[in-house]
Write a protein that holds these residues in place. Structure first.
Motif, PDB file in Angstrom:
ATOM      1  N   GLU A 252      82.660  36.958  24.583  1.00 34.77           N
ATOM      2  CA  GLU A 252      81.993  37.164  23.292  1.00 34.77           C
ATOM      3  C   GLU A 252      82.601  38.348  22.537  1.00 34.77           C
ATOM      4  OE1 GLU A 252      80.428  36.512  26.099  1.00 34.77           O
ATOM      5  OE2 GLU A 252      79.559  34.550  25.640  1.00 34.77           O
ATOM      6  N   ASN A 253      82.845  39.455  23.237  1.00 35.09           N
ATOM      7  CA  ASN A 253      83.429  40.635  22.589  1.00 35.09           C
ATOM      8  C   ASN A 253      84.791  40.318  21.989  1.00 35.09           C
ATOM      9  OD1 ASN A 253      81.247  42.100  23.399  1.00 35.09           O
ATOM     10  ND2 ASN A 253      82.261  43.127  25.092  1.00 35.09           N
ATOM     11  N   GLU A 254      85.583  39.546  22.696  1.00 32.99           N
ATOM     12  CA  GLU A 254      86.949  39.288  22.245  1.00 32.99           C
ATOM     13  C   GLU A 254      86.976  38.355  21.035  1.00 32.99           C
ATOM     14  OE1 GLU A 254      89.517  38.298  25.490  1.00 32.99           O
ATOM     15  OE2 GLU A 254      89.115  40.188  26.511  1.00 32.99           O
ATOM     16  N   ARG A 255      86.087  37.376  21.016  1.00 32.70           N
ATOM     17  CA  ARG A 255      86.024  36.493  19.838  1.00 32.70           C
ATOM     18  C   ARG A 255      85.617  37.285  18.601  1.00 32.70           C
ATOM     19  NH1 ARG A 255      84.504  31.116  22.580  1.00 32.70           N
ATOM     20  NH2 ARG A 255      86.462  30.028  22.268  1.00 32.70           N
ATOM     21  N   GLU A 256      84.626  38.167  18.772  1.00 37.20           N
ATOM     22  CA  GLU A 256      84.149  38.971  17.644  1.00 37.20           C
ATOM     23  C   GLU A 256      85.253  39.888  17.122  1.00 37.20           C
ATOM     24  OE1 GLU A 256      80.719  41.033  19.045  1.00 37.20           O
ATOM     25  OE2 GLU A 256      79.521  39.199  19.303  1.00 37.20           O
ATOM     26  N   ARG A 257      86.006  40.493  18.043  1.00 28.37           N
ATOM     27  CA  ARG A 257      87.061  41.419  17.623  1.00 28.37           C
ATOM     28  C   ARG A 257      88.183  40.675  16.899  1.00 28.37           C
ATOM     29  NH1 ARG A 257      91.784  44.313  19.301  1.00 28.37           N
ATOM     30  NH2 ARG A 257      91.604  46.522  18.761  1.00 28.37           N
ATOM     31  N   ALA A 258      88.537  39.496  17.400  1.00 28.58           N
ATOM     32  CA  ALA A 258      89.594  38.717  16.758  1.00 28.58           C
ATOM     33  C   ALA A 258      89.206  38.352  15.328  1.00 28.58           C
ATOM     34  CB  ALA A 258      89.873  37.445  17.565  1.00 28.58           C
ATOM     35  N   GLU A 259      87.938  37.980  15.139  1.00 28.51           N
ATOM     36  CA  GLU A 259      87.468  37.622  13.794  1.00 28.51           C
ATOM     37  C   GLU A 259      87.432  38.847  12.892  1.00 28.51           C
ATOM     38  OE1 GLU A 259      83.583  35.499  11.660  1.00 28.51           O
ATOM     39  OE2 GLU A 259      83.811  35.460  13.842  1.00 28.51           O
ATOM     40  N   GLU A 260      86.987  39.966  13.451  1.00 27.34           N
ATOM     41  CA  GLU A 260      86.862  41.199  12.673  1.00 27.34           C
ATOM     42  C   GLU A 260      88.218  41.712  12.205  1.00 27.34           C
ATOM     43  OE1 GLU A 260      85.605  45.851  13.493  1.00 27.34           O
ATOM     44  OE2 GLU A 260      84.749  44.279  14.767  1.00 27.34           O
ATOM     45  N   LEU A 261      89.232  41.652  13.103  1.00 27.55           N
ATOM     46  CA  LEU A 261      90.547  42.213  12.780  1.00 27.55           C
ATOM     47  C   LEU A 261      91.532  41.174  12.250  1.00 27.55           C
ATOM     48  CD1 LEU A 261      91.024  44.717  15.752  1.00 27.55           C
ATOM     49  CD2 LEU A 261      90.092  45.144  13.474  1.00 27.55           C
ATOM     50  N   GLY A 262      91.127  39.909  12.273  1.00 22.86           N
ATOM     51  CA  GLY A 262      91.936  38.884  11.642  1.00 22.86           C
ATOM     52  C   GLY A 262      93.137  38.403  12.422  1.00 22.86           C
ATOM     53  N   TYR A 263      93.095  38.497  13.764  1.00 28.15           N
ATOM     54  CA  TYR A 263      94.196  37.930  14.546  1.00 28.15           C
ATOM     55  C   TYR A 263      93.729  36.666  15.265  1.00 28.15           C
ATOM     56  CZ  TYR A 263      92.100  40.620  18.451  1.00 28.15           C
ATOM     57  OH  TYR A 263      91.249  41.151  19.386  1.00 28.15           O
ATOM     58  N   LYS A 264      94.654  35.930  15.836  1.00 30.04           N
ATOM     59  CA  LYS A 264      94.335  34.651  16.471  1.00 30.04           C
ATOM     60  C   LYS A 264      93.397  34.843  17.656  1.00 30.04           C
ATOM     61  CE  LYS A 264      96.438  30.483  18.447  1.00 30.04           C
ATOM     62  NZ  LYS A 264      97.696  29.791  18.809  1.00 30.04           N
ATOM     63  N   ASP A 265      92.370  34.032  17.690  1.00 35.59           N
ATOM     64  CA  ASP A 265      91.395  34.084  18.779  1.00 35.59           C
ATOM     65  C   ASP A 265      92.109  33.853  20.111  1.00 35.59           C
ATOM     66  OD1 ASP A 265      89.303  33.792  20.549  1.00 35.59           O
ATOM     67  OD2 ASP A 265      88.172  32.382  19.303  1.00 35.59           O
TER      68      ASP A 265
END
Length: 396
Positions: A252-265
């Motif tokens: 969950e943390n990694e999906r949120e961070r990818a969306e927040e910073l705009g890199y590929k999930d």
């Protein structure tokens, strides 16, 4: 070689042979509580508040959730757990799980504590591995900044160099004492730094055999290709690959961070994709076991059964030291004790440390159990099944 009968993990008599009726009933009520999202959510918040207010609840926690999932607050307190598991042919991986350290002195203290686990592994037949979490040896924020390619100032560079020094000291001592050591996987935000350190240590210390083990999380879609790439590096550069395979715990943390910073999930699109890649990795490691020493860290019954079949298929002895199964202490005893009884190498991750510093781990464990579909419910059903079995024997 043809594979014989499928492997099953339904024998609760084997799973709980070491537990008294009283201990089993205690487990029953613990998992009954953990089966409730409501109780987990509000119970954990209550515990945190009570500890902050210095309320006298430490004894209660130690006799319930801490006692079930942890070996103790010190290595000495873990000795009984080590002996009990060892009596059933199960190894202990002492996992110093204190979290929240922020100072260089604190990181050095953590390194010294992990060093003690290496020393204990060197003198105990019941401790097959040591383990380190790099986040306990240096700042997560600093590792994240480095991974993001940002310039470190002088003070930060010195602190970053200290992380390398601590990891090096632990791996060097493990190599000197012939103790295998895991470098655990962590958050994607700084996992690249950890991967780099692990690869450097394997190149240096895995020349004759696998001493240092990196960890791959298969909820990441790039994990299988990384495994293949590491194997190729090992062949080309002449070092043995040590690897622990896990599904992972930071989704969950990694999906949120990818969306927040705009890199590929970085996360697999589905649970099924994770399972497919994990099982492919087991096959790859078994097929290449002459140059890969590996540990399957899994609570998934299908994957554990698959590995027993793959070992038979590829002619790997049940007690081959290059293949281990591992589960967390306090979970999946139906898997661990069955595998051990059948002659496979099995170890339990046994967290320990000061209760207040281990609470974040315990809370995460409780929350993960409720979020993993069916995990807590399955543990609960096995405990109930064994209580029913014992009750029927007494009434017969």
């Amino acid at each position: 070689m043809p594979v014989t009968h499928p492997f099953t993990f339904e024998d609760t008599e084997v799973a709980f042979a070491s537990k008294s009726d009283r201990e089993l009933k205690k487990m029953y009520w613990l998992f009954a509580a953990m089966n409730s999202n409501f109780l987990v959510r509000f119970g954990t918040q209550g515990v945190i508040l009570a500890l902050k207010m210095k309320m006298p609840i430490k004894k209660l926690i130690k006799s319930t959730v801490f006692g079930h999932f942890c070996g103790g607050e010190t290595i000495q307190e873990c000795k009984q757990t080590i002996s009990e598991l060892g009596a059933s042919g199960i190894g202990t991986i002492l996992d110093y799980s204190a979290e929240g350290e922020k100072t260089e002195a604190g990181f050095d203290a953590n390194k010294e504590e992990i060093l003690q686990t290496v020393m204990n592994a060197a003198t105990s037949a019941h401790i097959p591995f040591a383990v380190m979490k790099v986040s306990g040896l240096g700042s997560e924020e600093l590792m994240t900044k480095s991974q993001d390619g940002k310039q470190l100032n002088g003070k930060e560079q010195k602190a970053f160099d200290n992380i390398h020094r601590r990891v090096e000291e632990l791996c060097s001592k493990a190599h000197e004492l012939n103790v295998r050591i895991f470098i655990d996987a962590e958050d994607y935000a700084y996992q690249g730094v950890i991967d780099g350190l692990a690869l450097e240590m394997m190149r240096k210390y895995n020349k004759e055999q696998a001493i240092v083990y990196t960890t791959l999380q298969f909820y990441r879609w790039d994990a299988y290709d990384k495994l293949v790439g590491l194997h190729e590096k090992g062949k080309t550069e002449r070092f043995y690959l040590g690897v622990k395979l896990v599904r992972g715990a930071y989704m969950e943390n990694e999906r949120e961070r990818a969306e927040e910073l705009g890199y590929k999930d970085p996360i697999q699109p589905t649970k099924q994709a994770t399972d497919i890649d994990y099982n492919r990795a087991l096959d790859f490691c078994a097929a290449n076991h002459k140059r890969i020493a590996f540990c399957s860290g899994s609570h998934n019954e299908q994957s554990n059964a698959l590995l027993t079949s793959l070992m038979q298929q590829y002619g790997i002895a049940k007690d081959d030291p290059g293949v281990f199964f591992a589960q967390l202490y306090g979970m999946s005893d139906n898997i661990s004790f069955k595998l051990s009884k059948e002659g496979y190498n099995v170890a339990k991750y046994v967290p320990y440390g000061p209760l207040e510093k281990v609470m974040p781990y315990l809370i995460r464990r409780a929350e993960e159990n409720t979020s993993v579909a069916g995990q807590t419910g399955r543990e609960f059903s096995f405990i109930k099944k064994e209580l029913d079995r014992r009750s029927s024997l007494k009434s017969a």
